[in-house]
Write a protein that holds these residues in place. Structure first.
Motif, PDB file in Angstrom:
ATOM      1  N   PHE A 169       0.832  -1.209   0.000  1.00 47.37           N
ATOM      2  CA  PHE A 169       0.000   0.000   0.000  1.00 47.37           C
ATOM      3  C   PHE A 169       0.865   1.258   0.000  1.00 47.37           C
ATOM      4  N   VAL A 170       1.907   1.282   0.816  1.00 47.64           N
ATOM      5  CA  VAL A 170       2.776   2.459   0.888  1.00 47.64           C
ATOM      6  C   VAL A 170       3.486   2.684  -0.449  1.00 47.64           C
ATOM      7  N   CYS A 171       3.947   1.601  -1.077  1.00 45.11           N
ATOM      8  CA  CYS A 171       4.622   1.735  -2.373  1.00 45.11           C
ATOM      9  C   CYS A 171       3.676   2.282  -3.438  1.00 45.11           C
ATOM     10  N   GLY A 218       1.901   7.223  -6.693  1.00 38.51           N
ATOM     11  CA  GLY A 218       0.863   8.059  -7.271  1.00 38.51           C
ATOM     12  C   GLY A 218      -0.440   7.329  -7.535  1.00 38.51           C
ATOM     13  N   GLY A 219      -0.682   6.253  -6.840  1.00 37.87           N
ATOM     14  CA  GLY A 219      -1.893   5.485  -7.066  1.00 37.87           C
ATOM     15  C   GLY A 219      -3.157   6.178  -6.596  1.00 37.87           C
ATOM     16  N   MET A 265      -5.359   2.984 -15.004  1.00 28.89           N
ATOM     17  CA  MET A 265      -6.535   2.261 -14.532  1.00 28.89           C
ATOM     18  C   MET A 265      -6.091   1.086 -13.652  1.00 28.89           C
ATOM     19  N   GLY A 266      -5.089   0.348 -14.094  1.00 27.36           N
ATOM     20  CA  GLY A 266      -4.563  -0.758 -13.292  1.00 27.36           C
ATOM     21  C   GLY A 266      -3.961  -0.281 -11.985  1.00 27.36           C
ATOM     22  N   LEU A 267      -3.276   0.859 -12.031  1.00 31.66           N
ATOM     23  CA  LEU A 267      -2.700   1.434 -10.815  1.00 31.66           C
ATOM     24  C   LEU A 267      -3.790   1.833  -9.825  1.00 31.66           C
TER      25      LEU A 267
END
Length: 81
Positions: free
Chosen positions: A17-19, A24-25, A43-45
């Motif tokens: 989650f942090v990564c 920029g997710g 979209m995948g991000l």
């Protein structure tokens, strides 16, 4: 001291989650409302970020509690003669 697999899984979910957050997710989560900006990569991000957020908020605390309970119960079982 060996770490419990539940604790390692919880730490892995939080690290993922942090990564994704640092990558920029958060800005790409608009895909959930139907606004796709930036193509399939974004979209995948966005979907990955949303799944990682749910994992970090809902699953990781349960895994941490399960690991803690298993560790405590394991020590109680070992302490009994």
């Amino acid at each position: 001291m060996r770490r419990h697999p539940f604790v390692l899984a919880a730490l892995g979910l939080c690290a993922l989650f942090v990564c994704l957050h640092l990558g920029g997710g958060r800005e790409s989560v608009g895909v959930l409302s139907g606004t796709v900006v930036g193509g399939p990569w974004r979209m995948g991000l966005g979907v990955g970020y949303a799944l990682a957020w749910f994992g970090a908020v809902l699953v990781a605390p349960v895994l941490l509690l399960a690991g803690l309970a298993d560790a405590v119960l394991g020590r109680v079982r070992l302490a009994k003669p």
